[in-house]
Enzyme design. Sequence first.
Site, PDB file in Angstrom:
ATOM      1  N   ARG A  40       0.827  -1.220   0.000  1.00 39.27           N
ATOM      2  CA  ARG A  40       0.000   0.000   0.000  1.00 39.27           C
ATOM      3  C   ARG A  40       0.855   1.262   0.000  1.00 39.27           C
ATOM      4  NH1 ARG A  40      -1.590   1.157   6.040  1.00 39.27           N
ATOM      5  NH2 ARG A  40      -0.185  -0.283   7.096  1.00 39.27           N
ATOM      6  N   SER A  99      -4.902   4.838   6.157  1.00 43.45           N
ATOM      7  CA  SER A  99      -4.717   3.385   6.047  1.00 43.45           C
ATOM      8  C   SER A  99      -4.461   2.957   4.615  1.00 43.45           C
ATOM      9  CB  SER A  99      -5.979   2.645   6.512  1.00 43.45           C
ATOM     10  OG  SER A  99      -6.058   2.654   7.902  1.00 43.45           O
ATOM     11  N   GLU A 139     -19.461   2.542   1.002  1.00 46.37           N
ATOM     12  CA  GLU A 139     -18.715   1.963  -0.115  1.00 46.37           C
ATOM     13  C   GLU A 139     -19.526   1.870  -1.407  1.00 46.37           C
ATOM     14  OE1 GLU A 139     -18.965   0.531   2.932  1.00 46.37           O
ATOM     15  OE2 GLU A 139     -16.994   1.077   3.726  1.00 46.37           O
ATOM     16  N   PHE A 164     -14.487  -4.400   2.151  1.00 43.42           N
ATOM     17  CA  PHE A 164     -15.646  -3.516   1.961  1.00 43.42           C
ATOM     18  C   PHE A 164     -15.800  -3.074   0.511  1.00 43.42           C
ATOM     19  CE2 PHE A 164     -13.695  -1.971   6.176  1.00 43.42           C
ATOM     20  CZ  PHE A 164     -14.117  -3.110   6.835  1.00 43.42           C
ATOM     21  N   HIS A 202      -5.476  -3.935   2.497  1.00 38.40           N
ATOM     22  CA  HIS A 202      -5.627  -4.848   3.634  1.00 38.40           C
ATOM     23  C   HIS A 202      -6.259  -6.178   3.226  1.00 38.40           C
ATOM     24  CE1 HIS A 202      -4.697  -1.075   5.499  1.00 38.40           C
ATOM     25  NE2 HIS A 202      -4.848  -1.516   6.734  1.00 38.40           N
ATOM     26  N   ASP A 253      -7.157  -8.308  13.299  1.00 34.38           N
ATOM     27  CA  ASP A 253      -8.538  -7.886  13.037  1.00 34.38           C
ATOM     28  C   ASP A 253      -9.461  -9.076  12.750  1.00 34.38           C
ATOM     29  OD1 ASP A 253      -8.195  -5.242  13.500  1.00 34.38           O
ATOM     30  OD2 ASP A 253      -8.048  -4.639  11.398  1.00 34.38           O
ATOM     31  N   ARG A 291      -1.693  -4.898   3.910  1.00 34.63           N
ATOM     32  CA  ARG A 291      -1.431  -3.986   5.022  1.00 34.63           C
ATOM     33  C   ARG A 291       0.009  -4.090   5.509  1.00 34.63           C
ATOM     34  NH1 ARG A 291      -1.304  -4.387  10.727  1.00 34.63           N
ATOM     35  NH2 ARG A 291      -1.994  -2.478  11.743  1.00 34.63           N
TER      36      ARG A 291
END
Lengths: 332, 285
Positions: free
Chosen positions: A21, A48, A69, A94, A120, A128, A178
């Site tokens: 990322r 993020s 989204e 998402f 991610h 998570d 991530r």
Amino acid sequence: MSSYPLRDDIFSEKPTEEPTRAGFGRGLKKAGEADERVVALCADLTESTQMHHFKAAFPERYIEIGVAEQNLVTVASGLARAGKIPFTSSYAAFSPGRNWEQIRTTITLNEQPVKIIGSHAGVSVGPDGATHQMLEDIALMRVLPHMVVVVPGDSVEAEKATLAIAQNGEPSYLRLAREKTPVFSTDDSPFTIGTAYVLREGRDVTLCGTGTMTFQLLKAAQLLEQQGVSAEVVHVPTVKPLDETVILASARKTGRVVTAEEAQIAAGFGGAVAELLSEKLPTPLKRIGMLDRFGESGQPNELLDYFGLNAEKMKPVIQEFINATSQYHREG
Amino acid sequence: MGQQLTVSQLEAKANTIRQDIITMLEAAGSGHSAGPLGLSDIFAALYFDIMNYDAKNPDWEKRDYFFLSNGHTVPVQYAAMAEAGFFEKAELQTLRKLGSRLQGHPERTKLPGLENTSGPLGSGLSQASGVAYALQYLDREPHRFVYTVMGDGELNEGNIWEAAMFAGKYKLAQLIGFIDRNNIQIDGNTEDVMPLEDLRGKWESFGWHVQEVDGHNIESIIDAASMARAISNKPSVIIAHTIPGKGVDFMEYDYHWHGAPPNHEQAKEALTKLRTLNGKIKAGE
């Protein structure tokens, strides 16, 4: 030997690491500098997803969407209709996880060059847990007509991929991770959408990797070499369109193919290679990835080990596959 | 857009659009009757008075944009576009047939003049918002407007309210939405399936300028659009109260005609009624 330039520290104790990322964040800012049509939209995850660099450089071309989204991609579709090149970002769980229909109808069927950035992705999101560990996105995006699917292998390639999709004029999905992962490519390593690269030549088996799994395959190939196995490593950063020529040539040469991805193997990258081989060059195939199950909480490296997605766990799987296929192995 | 039409000329356009809808749907053998008939006056107003466009140059760079959000009502848009000269009226009879540019639900890439692909509900307003954002903040073209038509049943979709929040936040003043408030959806009346009221209050609370009009009174529709263009600090929505199936008495108010076409006899009867109705659809009649 392969002509693809690899970083020279990749097999050192501490290879250079950076999340893919981060490369996207740099690439997006550069894409914005190169073309003022580039706009960025984010669903409340600007830092993020590393869009904050673009936002700081071009505040007037950055659009905050909030946690919505469906709106993220449909507003982007409208912006594309108005002549813009919209990049949308969120977590892959998402987007495209939640808004697949909007992507299908308003972006791919509607042929608008919106860029879907799913960050991610994979189990390496870690603590998570399963809700946030997107594993089905490659499958979801690759079945859509007109959609380009790119899974960069490291941050350097992610930057190049970002610049490439900014200018390809097509709906495109970019899958990012991530966690920091080893950087194996260099500024001089090639990247073109739709091209696969032979990183290491070999005779006994072809190891096809997409995304950060390519590095694990490079390491696995090195471990296998100690057992006398000569493995060819093919990096496939573009899952769609798939580079059939390079994959088939390598499969023809070695007679065995292994795929690796941090995603569901069903309909994912492994699925794509299985479709290709079974129709054009039936070849024994072993797919490494998530086997029809969700992830769970844990530390990233712990999870990669638990799910068999590191070189140490891949090596015996590949070895066993080679042994099991020896009686009908077609010599190249 | 050509010369200014009188109200009675616009009403005649609406009647022609209704007749074309009937013949198209009969030829297609499937499709939606009630919504398109109920929207005919709004589309006559949009295509023959309100919007700026060039039918011979659909991508004209100064045009207003139109996004149909409830794609199943597209026969009314096709009929209006043919009447406006985007394509030959004979092509209307290809609706829903293999190889036709007139897909059952609209596809932008098939037919020049369509701005979006639509069918799955709830996504037109946000696409229109994206264009309105570009016009207002990126390209700074204050004289171009973005129109969209939504169904009322469609307002069940979450995507609509995401867009309503977005357009409210950014005060997208060039965005003008019409809601076809005909009170029906597939499973019945809207207030039984999933109540929408207080509809005005909902939009106002999202930061929108709200007007309500008789959706069969072309003058009122044009006036409301004019007012909406004059509102410069918020997006506008026009709740147009319509009668589903308007103009064909045996279809009016009946949600069973939502997704059904007329057969040959019904089409014949509908056309007879429409021809004798010419000029008689307006407020209070």
